[in-house]
Design a protein around this motif. Sequence first.
Motif, PDB file in Angstrom:
ATOM      1  N   ALA A  48      37.403  54.312  33.571  1.00 37.57           N
ATOM      2  CA  ALA A  48      38.586  53.988  32.777  1.00 37.57           C
ATOM      3  C   ALA A  48      38.896  52.490  32.828  1.00 37.57           C
ATOM      4  O   ALA A  48      38.655  51.827  33.837  1.00 37.57           O
ATOM      5  CB  ALA A  48      39.793  54.774  33.271  1.00 37.57           C
ATOM      6  N   ILE A  49      39.427  51.974  31.723  1.00 47.55           N
ATOM      7  CA  ILE A  49      39.831  50.569  31.613  1.00 47.55           C
ATOM      8  C   ILE A  49      41.274  50.529  31.123  1.00 47.55           C
ATOM      9  O   ILE A  49      41.608  51.166  30.122  1.00 47.55           O
ATOM     10  CB  ILE A  49      38.913  49.802  30.635  1.00 47.55           C
ATOM     11  N   ASP A  50      42.107  49.773  31.837  1.00 47.60           N
ATOM     12  CA  ASP A  50      43.491  49.554  31.418  1.00 47.60           C
ATOM     13  C   ASP A  50      43.464  48.426  30.386  1.00 47.60           C
ATOM     14  O   ASP A  50      43.472  47.254  30.737  1.00 47.60           O
ATOM     15  CB  ASP A  50      44.332  49.177  32.638  1.00 47.60           C
ATOM     16  N   LEU A  51      43.399  48.795  29.105  1.00 46.25           N
ATOM     17  CA  LEU A  51      43.223  47.813  28.038  1.00 46.25           C
ATOM     18  C   LEU A  51      44.344  46.776  27.971  1.00 46.25           C
ATOM     19  O   LEU A  51      44.058  45.585  27.830  1.00 46.25           O
ATOM     20  CB  LEU A  51      43.034  48.517  26.695  1.00 46.25           C
ATOM     21  N   PRO A  52      45.633  47.142  28.085  1.00 44.84           N
ATOM     22  CA  PRO A  52      46.680  46.112  28.074  1.00 44.84           C
ATOM     23  C   PRO A  52      46.524  45.095  29.220  1.00 44.84           C
ATOM     24  O   PRO A  52      46.713  43.898  29.029  1.00 44.84           O
ATOM     25  CB  PRO A  52      47.981  46.908  28.203  1.00 44.84           C
ATOM     26  N   ALA A  53      46.159  45.578  30.408  1.00 41.56           N
ATOM     27  CA  ALA A  53      45.958  44.654  31.532  1.00 41.56           C
ATOM     28  C   ALA A  53      44.754  43.748  31.269  1.00 41.56           C
ATOM     29  O   ALA A  53      44.787  42.544  31.559  1.00 41.56           O
ATOM     30  CB  ALA A  53      45.750  45.431  32.825  1.00 41.56           C
ATOM     31  N   PHE A  54      43.700  44.317  30.706  1.00 42.85           N
ATOM     32  CA  PHE A  54      42.498  43.555  30.366  1.00 42.85           C
ATOM     33  C   PHE A  54      42.835  42.459  29.350  1.00 42.85           C
ATOM     34  O   PHE A  54      42.453  41.300  29.506  1.00 42.85           O
ATOM     35  CB  PHE A  54      41.447  44.520  29.832  1.00 42.85           C
ATOM     36  N   LEU A  55      43.577  42.832  28.315  1.00 37.85           N
ATOM     37  CA  LEU A  55      43.973  41.856  27.296  1.00 37.85           C
ATOM     38  C   LEU A  55      44.826  40.744  27.903  1.00 37.85           C
ATOM     39  O   LEU A  55      44.680  39.569  27.541  1.00 37.85           O
ATOM     40  CB  LEU A  55      44.732  42.548  26.161  1.00 37.85           C
ATOM     41  N   ASN A  56      45.707  41.086  28.832  1.00 40.97           N
ATOM     42  CA  ASN A  56      46.541  40.088  29.502  1.00 40.97           C
ATOM     43  C   ASN A  56      45.688  39.103  30.295  1.00 40.97           C
ATOM     44  O   ASN A  56      45.946  37.899  30.295  1.00 40.97           O
ATOM     45  CB  ASN A  56      47.553  40.774  30.419  1.00 40.97           C
ATOM     46  N   LEU A  57      44.658  39.605  30.962  1.00 42.58           N
ATOM     47  CA  LEU A  57      43.802  38.735  31.772  1.00 42.58           C
ATOM     48  C   LEU A  57      43.024  37.722  30.942  1.00 42.58           C
ATOM     49  O   LEU A  57      42.728  36.630  31.416  1.00 42.58           O
ATOM     50  CB  LEU A  57      42.819  39.575  32.595  1.00 42.58           C
ATOM     51  N   VAL A  58      42.662  38.077  29.723  1.00 35.66           N
ATOM     52  CA  VAL A  58      41.861  37.171  28.898  1.00 35.66           C
ATOM     53  C   VAL A  58      42.689  36.420  27.851  1.00 35.66           C
ATOM     54  O   VAL A  58      42.135  35.660  27.054  1.00 35.66           O
ATOM     55  CB  VAL A  58      40.688  37.906  28.209  1.00 35.66           C
ATOM     56  N   ASP A  59      43.990  36.618  27.876  1.00 38.45           N
ATOM     57  CA  ASP A  59      44.873  35.951  26.919  1.00 38.45           C
ATOM     58  C   ASP A  59      44.971  34.456  27.247  1.00 38.45           C
ATOM     59  O   ASP A  59      45.461  34.084  28.312  1.00 38.45           O
ATOM     60  CB  ASP A  59      46.262  36.589  26.986  1.00 38.45           C
ATOM     61  N   PRO A  60      44.519  33.580  26.340  1.00 38.24           N
ATOM     62  CA  PRO A  60      44.584  32.138  26.598  1.00 38.24           C
ATOM     63  C   PRO A  60      46.018  31.645  26.813  1.00 38.24           C
ATOM     64  O   PRO A  60      46.245  30.733  27.606  1.00 38.24           O
ATOM     65  CB  PRO A  60      43.973  31.505  25.346  1.00 38.24           C
ATOM     66  N   ALA A  61      46.978  32.260  26.143  1.00 38.20           N
ATOM     67  CA  ALA A  61      48.378  31.851  26.297  1.00 38.20           C
ATOM     68  C   ALA A  61      48.862  32.113  27.722  1.00 38.20           C
ATOM     69  O   ALA A  61      49.648  31.336  28.273  1.00 38.20           O
ATOM     70  CB  ALA A  61      49.260  32.582  25.291  1.00 38.20           C
ATOM     71  N   GLU A  62      48.402  33.195  28.320  1.00 34.85           N
ATOM     72  CA  GLU A  62      48.786  33.515  29.700  1.00 34.85           C
ATOM     73  C   GLU A  62      48.240  32.457  30.662  1.00 34.85           C
ATOM     74  O   GLU A  62      48.935  32.024  31.581  1.00 34.85           O
ATOM     75  CB  GLU A  62      48.264  34.908  30.077  1.00 34.85           C
ATOM     76  N   GLU A  63      47.010  32.042  30.433  1.00 32.90           N
ATOM     77  CA  GLU A  63      46.422  30.997  31.282  1.00 32.90           C
ATOM     78  C   GLU A  63      47.183  29.673  31.123  1.00 32.90           C
ATOM     79  O   GLU A  63      47.465  28.987  32.109  1.00 32.90           O
ATOM     80  CB  GLU A  63      44.949  30.786  30.941  1.00 32.90           C
ATOM     81  N   ILE A  64      47.535  29.338  29.906  1.00 34.36           N
ATOM     82  CA  ILE A  64      48.303  28.111  29.658  1.00 34.36           C
ATOM     83  C   ILE A  64      49.648  28.178  30.372  1.00 34.36           C
ATOM     84  O   ILE A  64      50.082  27.221  31.005  1.00 34.36           O
ATOM     85  CB  ILE A  64      48.479  27.883  28.138  1.00 34.36           C
ATOM     86  N   PHE A  65      50.306  29.335  30.286  1.00 35.68           N
ATOM     87  CA  PHE A  65      51.592  29.520  30.956  1.00 35.68           C
ATOM     88  C   PHE A  65      51.449  29.333  32.470  1.00 35.68           C
ATOM     89  O   PHE A  65      52.241  28.635  33.100  1.00 35.68           O
ATOM     90  CB  PHE A  65      52.154  30.911  30.645  1.00 35.68           C
ATOM     91  N   LEU A  66      50.448  29.962  33.052  1.00 33.14           N
ATOM     92  CA  LEU A  66      50.248  29.855  34.506  1.00 33.14           C
ATOM     93  C   LEU A  66      49.924  28.413  34.914  1.00 33.14           C
ATOM     94  O   LEU A  66      50.433  27.916  35.910  1.00 33.14           O
ATOM     95  CB  LEU A  66      49.131  30.795  34.960  1.00 33.14           C
ATOM     96  N   ARG A  67      49.088  27.768  34.134  1.00 33.35           N
ATOM     97  CA  ARG A  67      48.708  26.380  34.436  1.00 33.35           C
ATOM     98  C   ARG A  67      49.939  25.467  34.401  1.00 33.35           C
ATOM     99  O   ARG A  67      50.080  24.567  35.225  1.00 33.35           O
ATOM    100  CB  ARG A  67      47.652  25.892  33.438  1.00 33.35           C
ATOM    101  N   ALA A  68      50.839  25.727  33.469  1.00 36.74           N
ATOM    102  CA  ALA A  68      52.034  24.891  33.314  1.00 36.74           C
ATOM    103  C   ALA A  68      53.087  25.168  34.389  1.00 36.74           C
ATOM    104  O   ALA A  68      53.884  24.290  34.707  1.00 36.74           O
ATOM    105  CB  ALA A  68      52.643  25.102  31.930  1.00 36.74           C
ATOM    106  N   ASN A  69      53.090  26.376  34.946  1.00 37.47           N
ATOM    107  CA  ASN A  69      54.163  26.756  35.865  1.00 37.47           C
ATOM    108  C   ASN A  69      53.750  26.851  37.330  1.00 37.47           C
ATOM    109  O   ASN A  69      54.598  27.167  38.175  1.00 37.47           O
ATOM    110  CB  ASN A  69      54.775  28.084  35.416  1.00 37.47           C
ATOM    111  N   LEU A  70      52.489  26.632  37.638  1.00 34.28           N
ATOM    112  CA  LEU A  70      52.027  26.687  39.018  1.00 34.28           C
ATOM    113  C   LEU A  70      51.449  25.340  39.431  1.00 34.28           C
ATOM    114  O   LEU A  70      50.962  24.586  38.592  1.00 34.28           O
ATOM    115  CB  LEU A  70      50.948  27.774  39.179  1.00 34.28           C
ATOM    116  N   THR A  71      51.481  25.077  40.708  1.00 32.11           N
ATOM    117  CA  THR A  71      50.832  23.851  41.190  1.00 32.11           C
ATOM    118  C   THR A  71      49.324  24.010  40.981  1.00 32.11           C
ATOM    119  O   THR A  71      48.824  25.145  40.917  1.00 32.11           O
ATOM    120  CB  THR A  71      51.118  23.633  42.688  1.00 32.11           C
ATOM    121  N   PRO A  72      48.593  22.917  40.850  1.00 30.05           N
ATOM    122  CA  PRO A  72      47.142  23.028  40.625  1.00 30.05           C
ATOM    123  C   PRO A  72      46.430  23.900  41.669  1.00 30.05           C
ATOM    124  O   PRO A  72      45.567  24.711  41.314  1.00 30.05           O
ATOM    125  CB  PRO A  72      46.658  21.585  40.681  1.00 30.05           C
ATOM    126  N   LYS A  73      46.790  23.764  42.928  1.00 27.61           N
ATOM    127  CA  LYS A  73      46.134  24.550  43.975  1.00 27.61           C
ATOM    128  C   LYS A  73      46.433  26.040  43.806  1.00 27.61           C
ATOM    129  O   LYS A  73      45.531  26.882  43.857  1.00 27.61           O
ATOM    130  CB  LYS A  73      46.593  24.079  45.351  1.00 27.61           C
TER     131      LYS A  73
END
Length: 178
Positions: A40-65
Motif C-alpha cells: 500500500a502507498i499513502d498517495l497524499p503523503a507521497f504527493l506531499n513529499l515530492v511537492d516542490p512548494a513544500e520543499e521551498i516552504f521548509l527551506r525558507a522556514n528552517l535553518t540550513p542545518k
Amino acid sequence: MTVTIVIFAAIALLLILFRTVHGDAAAVGGVDDLPHSTEAIDLPAFLNLVDPAEEIFLRANLTPKVFREVQRERLLATVDYVRRAAKNAGVLVRLGEAVSTEADPEASRLGRELATAAMRLRALALLALCFLYMRIALPDLHLSLLQVPTRYEYLIEEVVRLATFKRLVQAKRIVKTL
C-alpha cells in the motif's frame, strides 16, 4: 568528473532498462491476487513529499542545518514510496500481461493498456530512485519527482477500470492495497 557522471548515468540507464523489462514480480493470475502481491502507498503523503512548494516552504522556514536533516529524512521516505510504486508497477505489468491473453477483446485491450502504463511507471520510478540517491548525496540538487505519484494515480485508475470491467465486487478493497 564529467566522465564519471556520464558513466554512472549510462550504467544507471542500463539497469533501469533491465529491471523494467525483466522486473522482479511474481506471476499474477488476476485482480484478486493484488492484495497479496502489492504494498500500500499513502498517495497524499507521497504527493506531499515530492511537492516542490513544500520543499521551498521548509527551506525558507528552517535553518540550513535543520533543513538538510529534515530533507534527508523526507528523501529517504520518498525512496520508500518510489520503491513500493516500482514494485507494485512490476506486479501490475504481470497482471496486464495475464489479462491481455484473454479471449474477450475488451479485456485484452484493458490488459495491454494496464501493462503499458505499469511499464512506464516502473521505468520512471527506477529512474527516480537514481535521482533520489543523488539528491541524498547532494541535498542542494533540484529535481522534481512529481510525475511518479501522478503516474501512480493513473495506474490505480487503470486497475479500477479493469476491476469494474470484470465486475469485481471487491474493487474498492483491491485499490486500497495499492
